[in-house]
Design an enzyme around this catalytic site. Structure first.
Site, PDB file in Angstrom:
ATOM      1  NE  ARG A   1       5.952  -0.340  10.579  1.00  0.00           N
ATOM      2  CZ  ARG A   1       5.008  -0.281   9.649  1.00  0.00           C
ATOM      3  NH1 ARG A   1       5.233   0.391   8.521  1.00  0.00           N
ATOM      4  NH2 ARG A   1       3.861  -0.870   9.825  1.00  0.00           N
TER       5      ARG A   1
ATOM      6  NE  ARG B   1      -4.778  -1.420   9.103  1.00  0.00           N
ATOM      7  CZ  ARG B   1      -3.746  -0.830   8.507  1.00  0.00           C
ATOM      8  NH1 ARG B   1      -3.839   0.414   8.100  1.00  0.00           N
ATOM      9  NH2 ARG B   1      -2.621  -1.485   8.299  1.00  0.00           N
TER      10      ARG B   1
ATOM     11  CE  LYS C   1      -2.170  -1.080   3.853  1.00  0.00           C
ATOM     12  NZ  LYS C   1      -1.644  -2.410   4.221  1.00  0.00           N
TER      13      LYS C   1
ATOM     14  NE  ARG D   1       1.439  -5.143  11.091  1.00  0.00           N
ATOM     15  CZ  ARG D   1       2.542  -4.851  10.409  1.00  0.00           C
ATOM     16  NH1 ARG D   1       3.707  -5.340  10.796  1.00  0.00           N
ATOM     17  NH2 ARG D   1       2.480  -4.075   9.361  1.00  0.00           N
TER      18      ARG D   1
ATOM     19  NE  ARG E   1       7.612  -2.456   6.886  1.00  0.00           N
ATOM     20  CZ  ARG E   1       6.331  -2.175   6.703  1.00  0.00           C
ATOM     21  NH1 ARG E   1       5.975  -1.408   5.686  1.00  0.00           N
ATOM     22  NH2 ARG E   1       5.417  -2.649   7.511  1.00  0.00           N
TER      23      ARG E   1
END
Ligand code: B4P
Length: 190
Positions: free
Chosen positions: A135, A90, A14, A146, A129
């Site tokens: 993160r 969401r 995204k 998630r 990532r």
């Protein structure tokens, strides 16, 4: 004016495709994930609340998220030229709120671009990532949570927007440029 929702599981691309959409169409980009991470980095009260959900892989409560989005929409004149909504909505409640908020501004969601990616590829991308992002949610345990949240709370939106004839499936595997070519042809056909 073109209002685009870019939709997909965590790691579906995204944010990546949003960058390309900004360059191509000059739309204003609202990434709710970026907005929340900015608040976390500044150490605000909102940031502390957001961090307590994000680090567990959970969604921020709808009421709070909708207020945040309304504030962003009201504080940027550029939104009137069209927006890429990245990471919002969401949940069904967020989608209904978005419809209302845009209607109040004489606008609507024009298209929902659904990036469709296999589950193992999502996990691989987010772990990769995680090696550089720092993160708190890019680790295997939180990624699994998630993905569960995505399946239970976010994926039903595909049906929601299919019924409104706004959902367009975009194959999200392969090169970033090839995926974007597909997106451009969908937007060109609107
Ligand atoms: P987000 O910031 O939206 O994070 P994300 O789902 O991981 O997507 P992102 O855009 O960052 O990643 P992308 O797929 O582009 O949300 C983070 C958290 O904030 C949520 O879990 C939630 O807690 C909270 N939150 C945000 N919005 C909310 C809302 N509306 N309501 C409630 N809570 C909310 O990219 C992933 C990786 O894949 C990148 O490293 C990229 O380089 C790579 N990649 C992309 N395309 C690729 C390709 N084609 N091939 C190979 N790699 C690719």
């Amino acid at each position: 004016m073109l209002n685009v929702v870019i939709f997909g599981a965590p790691g579906s691309g995204k944010g990546t495709q949003s960058e390309k959409l900004i360059n191509e169409y000059g739309l204003f980009h609202i990434s709710t994930g970026d907005v929340l991470r900015e608040q976390i980095a500044k150490g605000t009260e909102l940031g502390k609340t957001a961090d307590s959900y994000i680090s567990k892989g959970q969604l921020i409560p709808d009421d709070l998220m909708v207020d945040i989005l309304a504030h962003v929409l009201d504080s940027h004149e550029e939104c009137k030229k069209g927006v890429i909504f990245d990471g919002f909505p969401r949940t069904i409640a967020q989608a209904e709120a978005l419809t209302r908020m845009l209607a109040e501004r004489q606008a609507q969601v024009d298209v929902v671009l659904g990036l469709e990616v296999e589950e193992q590829e999502l996990i691989d991308r987010l772990l990769k990532r995680g090696q550089v992002s720092g993160r708190s949610d890019d680790n295997l345990e939180t990624i699994q949570k998630r993905l569960d949240v995505y399946h239970n709370q976010t994926k039903p939106l595909k049906d929601f927007y299919q019924k409104e004839n706004k959902y367009r499936a975009i194959p999200g595997m392969g090169s970033i440029d090839d995926i974007f070519e597909n997106i451009k042809s969908v937007i060109g056909s609107l």
